[in-house]
Motif scaffolding. Structure first.
Motif, short mmCIF file in Angstrom:
data_model
loop_
_atom_site.label_atom_id
_atom_site.label_comp_id
_atom_site.label_asym_id
_atom_site.label_seq_id
_atom_site.Cartn_x
_atom_site.Cartn_y
_atom_site.Cartn_z
N SER A 1 -8.58 -36.82 -40.60
CA SER A 1 -10.01 -36.98 -40.85
C SER A 1 -10.70 -37.75 -39.75
CB SER A 1 -10.22 -37.71 -42.19
OG SER A 1 -11.60 -37.96 -42.40
N SER A 2 -11.74 -37.16 -39.22
CA SER A 2 -12.68 -37.88 -38.37
C SER A 2 -13.59 -38.70 -39.28
CB SER A 2 -13.50 -36.89 -37.53
OG SER A 2 -12.66 -36.08 -36.76
N SER B 1 -15.65 -47.79 -34.57
CA SER B 1 -14.49 -47.33 -35.34
C SER B 1 -13.91 -48.46 -36.18
CB SER B 1 -13.43 -46.77 -34.40
OG SER B 1 -12.29 -46.36 -35.11
N GLN C 1 -13.82 -47.47 -40.05
CA GLN C 1 -12.55 -47.01 -40.63
C GLN C 1 -12.32 -47.54 -42.04
OE1 GLN C 1 -10.66 -44.68 -39.18
NE2 GLN C 1 -9.19 -44.64 -40.86
N ASN D 1 -5.95 -40.61 -38.51
CA ASN D 1 -7.03 -40.66 -37.53
C ASN D 1 -6.44 -41.21 -36.24
OD1 ASN D 1 -9.55 -40.52 -36.34
ND2 ASN D 1 -10.58 -41.80 -37.85
N ASN E 1 -9.86 -35.13 -32.67
CA ASN E 1 -9.00 -34.93 -33.83
C ASN E 1 -8.56 -33.49 -34.03
OD1 ASN E 1 -8.78 -37.58 -34.45
ND2 ASN E 1 -10.10 -37.55 -36.25
#
Length: 354
Positions: free
Chosen positions: A49-50, A76, A80, A134, A149
């Motif tokens: 998953s992005s 990120s 996340q 990820n 990804n």
């Protein structure tokens, strides 16, 4: 082929996950419902998953993509936990637990780390946990980044010995032209020769939040296909798309599997960054092409770059034709005194059928 799949990797991109005020919870709920249904039928699923950077952008109320790698890493780090929290709560409705797996290219290049990662996934499967994968954007550098990804999903498919890779996108599949600008664009139901498709079609359009376009998805699919893994590129917003694909319904574009590379050959070809170039004479080239002999140091006429034992290098003929890629058994400084340069088991020939 698809109905028999018992281990599936599913990749979803940022465009599908983007909602008006952050992550698209409706899409996430639909996705987890389908994965739960597959799990109920005995299918093991890995979700690539992005969305971490997107979640960070939304959390900090930015209206643009990050400009630099360090800014992307910061976003990120913010996003996340939000992304995993959404998946955790959504899967909780079906009494399923998720495990976060963050990878860099270095985790996949190293034989030891590759097998450690494989063991981790197998342990998660035995525990009944859904791995959510990820790239480790927060810590990765340009040297160890995978970059997108789509390619990560191909590498993960090889890592876990998947029976099928499904790349979900905003498009219903692969078209011969950009359907947004060409009303006569036609869906390509099956791709057998990726090279021919990439040369004949224009896939230059980029997505707003994603790091790649359709070309990246096709290139990633080609990598998995060369390891013998079939790939479906399909519309993520299709109703029950995963269940229908695994029931054998023809949705999206199927990239057919082809000649199977061994795991080591895959790592050499797609994961190990070449540190140098070797230019070899005709006799050495013929021996490598036949696949019967290793590359001896006396067959190397010149070299470029700085490499040490265990590094990957590209091998060229004297006229500049790329012959293949391999792992050297000696450093650049030891080349003149070492007998063996590349063992045949550590060399991948770049032929038309690979």
């Amino acid at each position: 082929m698809l109905r028999k799949a018992k281990r599936v990797v599913v990749k979803v991109g940022s465009q599908l996950l983007a909602g008006e005020d952050g992550l698209n919870r409706e899409f996430i709920d639909s996705l987890t419902r389908q994965i739960a249904s597959l799990r109920g039928k005995g299918v093991e699923v890995v979700l690539v998953s992005s969305g971490a950077v997107l979640a960070g952008i939304k959390a900090l109320k930015l209206r643009r993509k990050p400009f630099s790698l360090s800014e992307k890493q910061a976003l990120s780090a913010v996003g996340q936990p939000y992304l995993m929290a959404e998946y955790r709560e959504s899967f909780k409705r079906f009494n399923l637990k998720v495990g976060q797996v963050l990878l860099t290219a270095e985790d996949l290049r190293s034989k030891e780390r590759f097998h450690n990662a494989k063991n981790t996934f197998n342990a998660l499967f035995k525990l009944g946990v859904i791995p959510v994968v990820n790239e480790n954007d927060t810590l990765s550098t340009e040297e160890i980044r995978i970059g997108d990804n789509d390619n990560l999903s191909a590498h993960v498919s090889v890592l876990v010995d998947a029976d099928l890779l499904v790349i979900l996108t905003t498009s219903p599949g692969v078209f011969d032209k950009n359907p947004e600008n060409n009303p006569d664009a036609k869906l390509i139901p099956v791709i057998e020769d990726v090279r021919e498709i990439l040369e004949s079609c224009d896939f230059s359009t980029q997505t707003r939040f994603g790091t790649g376009g359709m070309a990246t998805k096709i290139e990633a699919a080609a990598k998995a296909a060369k390891k013998g893994i079939p790939v479906i590129i399909a519309g993520g917003r299709e109703e029950r798309v995963l269940e229908r694909i695994l029931n054998g319904e023809r949705l999206g574009t199927l990239v057919m599997p082809c000649k199977k590379l061994k795991a080591k050959g895959y790592r050499i070809l797609y994961l190990m960054k070449p540190k140098g170039k070797l230019f070899i004479d005709q006799g050495a080239e013929e021996a490598l092409v036949k696949g019967e002999k290793s590359l001896l140091s006396r067959g190397v006429k010149r070299c470029e770059g700085e490499f040490k034992k265990g590094d990957a290098v590209e091998v060229f003929s004297l006229n500049g034709k790329l012959v293949g890629k391999g792992i050297v058994r000696c450093s650049k400084e030891e080349l003149s005194t070492s007998k063996l340069c590349i063992h045949r088991d550590d060399f991948v020939l770049l032929r038309e059928d690979i």
